[in-house]
Design a protein around this motif. Structure first.
Motif, PDB file in Angstrom:
ATOM      1  N   TRP A 224       0.905  -1.258   0.135  1.00 24.92           N
ATOM      2  CA  TRP A 224       0.099   0.142  -0.019  1.00 24.92           C
ATOM      3  C   TRP A 224       0.880   1.395   0.046  1.00 24.92           C
ATOM      4  O   TRP A 224       0.758   2.235  -0.763  1.00 24.92           O
ATOM      5  CB  TRP A 224      -0.815  -0.039   1.231  1.00 24.92           C
ATOM      6  N   LEU A 225       1.901   1.347   0.875  1.00 25.71           N
ATOM      7  CA  LEU A 225       2.823   2.380   1.068  1.00 25.71           C
ATOM      8  C   LEU A 225       3.485   2.583  -0.429  1.00 25.71           C
ATOM      9  O   LEU A 225       3.916   3.690  -1.030  1.00 25.71           O
ATOM     10  CB  LEU A 225       3.738   2.268   2.257  1.00 25.71           C
ATOM     11  N   LYS A 226       4.152   1.261  -0.889  1.00 25.62           N
ATOM     12  CA  LYS A 226       5.005   1.567  -2.266  1.00 25.62           C
ATOM     13  C   LYS A 226       4.072   2.124  -3.393  1.00 25.62           C
ATOM     14  O   LYS A 226       4.539   2.976  -4.209  1.00 25.62           O
ATOM     15  CB  LYS A 226       5.085   0.063  -2.426  1.00 25.62           C
ATOM     16  N   VAL A 227       2.678   1.737  -3.288  1.00 28.68           N
ATOM     17  CA  VAL A 227       2.035   2.256  -4.404  1.00 28.68           C
ATOM     18  C   VAL A 227       1.578   3.690  -4.384  1.00 28.68           C
ATOM     19  O   VAL A 227       1.475   4.334  -5.380  1.00 28.68           O
ATOM     20  CB  VAL A 227       0.634   1.449  -4.564  1.00 28.68           C
ATOM     21  N   ARG A 228       1.417   4.337  -3.191  1.00 26.47           N
ATOM     22  CA  ARG A 228       1.114   5.732  -3.090  1.00 26.47           C
ATOM     23  C   ARG A 228       2.503   6.619  -2.705  1.00 26.47           C
ATOM     24  O   ARG A 228       2.192   7.761  -2.629  1.00 26.47           O
ATOM     25  CB  ARG A 228       0.393   5.618  -1.748  1.00 26.47           C
TER      26      ARG A 228
ATOM     27  N   PHE B 112       2.293  10.952  -3.151  1.00 23.69           N
ATOM     28  CA  PHE B 112       2.628  11.693  -1.738  1.00 23.69           C
ATOM     29  C   PHE B 112       3.730  12.708  -1.837  1.00 23.69           C
ATOM     30  O   PHE B 112       3.593  13.723  -1.507  1.00 23.69           O
ATOM     31  CB  PHE B 112       2.714  11.001  -0.585  1.00 23.69           C
ATOM     32  N   MET B 113       4.963  12.242  -2.520  1.00 22.92           N
ATOM     33  CA  MET B 113       6.097  12.975  -2.601  1.00 22.92           C
ATOM     34  C   MET B 113       5.944  14.102  -3.350  1.00 22.92           C
ATOM     35  O   MET B 113       6.824  14.991  -3.743  1.00 22.92           O
ATOM     36  CB  MET B 113       7.406  11.903  -2.912  1.00 22.92           C
ATOM     37  N   GLY B 114       4.844  14.163  -4.433  1.00 28.02           N
ATOM     38  CA  GLY B 114       4.564  15.294  -5.463  1.00 28.02           C
ATOM     39  C   GLY B 114       4.291  14.859  -6.699  1.00 28.02           C
ATOM     40  O   GLY B 114       5.268  14.477  -7.403  1.00 28.02           O
ATOM     41  N   ALA B 115       3.150  14.569  -6.847  1.00 23.82           N
ATOM     42  CA  ALA B 115       2.383  14.172  -8.307  1.00 23.82           C
ATOM     43  C   ALA B 115       2.550  15.316  -9.030  1.00 23.82           C
ATOM     44  O   ALA B 115       2.533  16.509  -8.799  1.00 23.82           O
ATOM     45  CB  ALA B 115       1.045  13.687  -7.937  1.00 23.82           C
TER      46      ALA B 115
ATOM     47  N   ALA C 181      -3.532  13.383  -2.710  1.00 25.81           N
ATOM     48  CA  ALA C 181      -2.403  12.895  -2.068  1.00 25.81           C
ATOM     49  C   ALA C 181      -2.820  12.106  -0.956  1.00 25.81           C
ATOM     50  O   ALA C 181      -3.878  12.427  -0.288  1.00 25.81           O
ATOM     51  CB  ALA C 181      -1.537  13.904  -1.477  1.00 25.81           C
ATOM     52  N   PRO C 182      -2.117  10.758  -0.538  1.00 22.66           N
ATOM     53  CA  PRO C 182      -2.809  10.087   0.630  1.00 22.66           C
ATOM     54  C   PRO C 182      -2.563  10.937   1.912  1.00 22.66           C
ATOM     55  O   PRO C 182      -1.641  11.573   2.131  1.00 22.66           O
ATOM     56  CB  PRO C 182      -1.915   8.670   0.558  1.00 22.66           C
ATOM     57  N   LYS C 183      -3.677  10.693   2.816  1.00 18.36           N
ATOM     58  CA  LYS C 183      -3.766  11.609   3.854  1.00 18.36           C
ATOM     59  C   LYS C 183      -3.187  10.780   4.946  1.00 18.36           C
ATOM     60  O   LYS C 183      -2.402  11.401   6.170  1.00 18.36           O
ATOM     61  CB  LYS C 183      -5.089  11.950   4.418  1.00 18.36           C
ATOM     62  N   GLY C 184      -3.502   9.561   5.254  1.00 20.85           N
ATOM     63  CA  GLY C 184      -2.923   8.718   6.598  1.00 20.85           C
ATOM     64  C   GLY C 184      -3.580   7.669   6.745  1.00 20.85           C
ATOM     65  O   GLY C 184      -4.538   7.029   5.962  1.00 20.85           O
ATOM     66  N   VAL C 185      -2.993   6.581   7.627  1.00 20.58           N
ATOM     67  CA  VAL C 185      -3.595   5.342   8.095  1.00 20.58           C
ATOM     68  C   VAL C 185      -3.809   5.253   9.320  1.00 20.58           C
ATOM     69  O   VAL C 185      -3.067   5.695  10.354  1.00 20.58           O
ATOM     70  CB  VAL C 185      -2.619   4.249   7.518  1.00 20.58           C
TER      71      VAL C 185
ATOM     72  N   ALA D 229      -3.910  21.094   3.847  1.00 15.48           N
ATOM     73  CA  ALA D 229      -3.508  21.016   2.464  1.00 15.48           C
ATOM     74  C   ALA D 229      -2.119  20.728   2.453  1.00 15.48           C
ATOM     75  O   ALA D 229      -1.502  20.341   1.364  1.00 15.48           O
ATOM     76  CB  ALA D 229      -3.589  22.545   1.712  1.00 15.48           C
ATOM     77  N   SER D 230      -1.333  20.688   3.694  1.00 11.66           N
ATOM     78  CA  SER D 230      -0.166  20.119   3.652  1.00 11.66           C
ATOM     79  C   SER D 230       0.058  18.832   3.401  1.00 11.66           C
ATOM     80  O   SER D 230      -0.669  17.984   3.675  1.00 11.66           O
ATOM     81  CB  SER D 230       0.490  20.732   5.075  1.00 11.66           C
TER      82      SER D 230
END
Length: 475
Positions: free
Chosen positions: A226-230, A234-237, A245-249, A345-346
């Motif tokens: 899941w982390l690898k895909v996202r 997150f790092m800058g699409a 951007a993913p927000k959290g788990v 938004a950060s």
């Protein structure tokens, strides 16, 4: 007007340009110099006391702007407060503007409706890059040498200099270049620590050092994928990307199963700084202090982005069963946290861990608060072997010298933490007996241990039953 900023020089330049356009005079007050005209020779005699300065302004018919530096310590005084209100109430005859500049200032209730707030914009990534180039040119002119840096190191540096003022960006850029004329991973770590000290020091936000890589996490293949895909998003699409951007788990699971380690490894996998919010440090006895601490910690996390924010045992901070026993503080903290989770938004990736799902309020579990809720269960046989090898290597042992399948069977029902403690306990016994550590010694320790899955069997079964249909397996 209230301006919250550390950049006095920048704010002064903005006001000077504004006054020039409006054909108005600009005066500046400080506790050391009193009231003086900016870019002029006039000065108001005996006005170092703010009361005297305000009396002078009240009597003056000048159509001017008055800038007060660091006046936040004086505005609570009843006399000062009354004087400010009198000046503002007569503004229809004389167009005077009072501007208060401080890094941080609370506006009294009496002035809140007549005060406009302004916060100067911080440099964006493009401007940070320009400042780095300017400082690199300055370094070359001064030393005759070119600053060395890889594109990857520069990109990471630009990301971590975000959220700072131009003055701070310049100072930290010079720090990175000064010693060796190069920008390295070590410089990035130094700058990140300095940034934390500036923006998050004194808050309940702690910078976690020595973050492990994802390879130090046994099992949890589902979470890793899941982390690898996202990560890339997150790092800058790309601006054209439709993906948010993913927000959290939220990581729910049995105590000791590896939730805290997983939180740390997320930061390691994405090569981001990890900040831990300490709910114990947030809660204060005075009314309103706790909520303000939460807001300040979240604001500091926003300023430190991109980063991972770890809220360990979140149910202790926003428990649904607190009711009014704490004066409603938990409910207000929850409201502040939910608002931030929805509106931020950060690029702050939130990782919350919990042991007792029943204590979490339903509002927090609603879809959209977290991208996913993962259940971290006790490790299966193959994963226990992997965990055994990781901890043996960590304790300077050769995993090939041990019978991992046999130890995996002996540790059935063990959490990762319990497997680690069995190895540590066996090391102590081996040291006392002056013998090398072997499989038999570890197996003996495992047989002596009563794991949590046995001691708290009913609670573990209840947690598993709840998670079966409501969460995603992390393995």
């Amino acid at each position: 007007m209230l301006i919250e900023s550390h950049e006095e020089a920048k704010v002064l330049q903005l006001l000077e340009r504004f006054c020039l356009m409006q054909e108005r005079r600009l005066w500046r007050w400080s506790v050391t110099e009193g009231l003086k005209q900016v870019n002029g020779i006039e000065a108001a005699y005996n006005t170092t006391q703010i009361v005297d300065a305000l009396r002078h302004i009240e009597k003056s018919p000048a159509n001017a702007i008055y800038l007060f530096l660091d006046a936040h310590k004086f505005v609570e005084d009843p006399v000062v407060l009354r004087q400010i209100r009198d000046i503002v109430s007569r503004n229809e005859w004389t167009h005077r503007m009072l501007v208060f500049l401080s890094p941080r200032m609370e506006v009294p209730e009496e002035l809140s409706r007549m005060t406009a707030r302004f916060r100067p914009s911080l440099p964006d990534a493009k401007r940070v890059g320009e400042i780095l180039n300017e400082e690199a040119r300055g370094y070359r002119e001064k030393t005759g040498e070119q600053v060395k840096a890889t594109r990857e190191a520069l990109n990471v540096l630009v990301q971590h200099l975000g959220g700072l003022t131009e003055e701070d960006v310049r100072r930290l850029a010079r720090t990175a270049m000064r010693d060796d004329g190069a920008i390295t991973a070590g410089d990035v770590a130094t700058i990140l620590k300095a940034k934390h000290d500036m923006l998050a020091a004194g808050s309940a936000l702690a910078l976690e050092t020595g973050v492990p890589d994802i390879d130090q996490l046994g099992g949890l293949a589902g979470l890793k994928r899941w982390l690898k895909v996202r990560r890339e998003i997150f790092m800058g699409a790309a601006p054209s990307s439709p993906l948010p951007a993913p927000k959290g788990v939220l990581l729910l699971g049995v105590q000791g199963a590896g939730k805290s380690l997983a939180a740390k490894c997320i930061a390691g996998a994405w090569q981001l700084p990890l900040f831990r919010m300490d709910f114990g440090a947030l809660y204060q006895k005075y009314h309103g202090e706790t909520e303000r601490n939460v807001r300040e910690a979240l604001a500091a996390a926003d300023a430190m982005s991109p980063c991972v924010l770890w809220m360990d045992e979140i149910e202790k901070g926003v428990a649904a069963d607190a009711g009014d026993s704490d004066g409603g503080v938990s409910r207000r903290v929850l409201g502040t946290l939910l608002t931030w989770m929805n509106e931020r938004a950060s690029r702050v990736f939130l990782v919350a861990t919990a042991n007792d799902i029943s204590r979490l309020p339903p509002e927090m579990l609603r879809k959209g608060r977290f991208d996913e809720i993962f259940f971290v269960d006790l490790p299966q046989a193959a994963v226990r072997e992997e965990i055994l090898r990781i901890h043996l290597r960590r304790n300077k042992q050769d995993p090939a010298a041990f019978d991992a399948p046999r130890l995996s069977v002996a540790s059935e029902g063990f959490s990762g933490a319990e497997i680690e403690q069995s190895i540590v306990a066996a090391l102590y016994e081996a040291h006392a007996e002056k013998k090398p550590l072997d499989t038999d010694a570890i197996e003996r320790e495992m047989k002596r241990t009563r794991p949590l899955s046995v001691v708290m069997a009913e609670k573990v079964a209840e947690l598993r039953a709840w998670a079966r249909e409501r969460t995603v397996p992390a393995d």
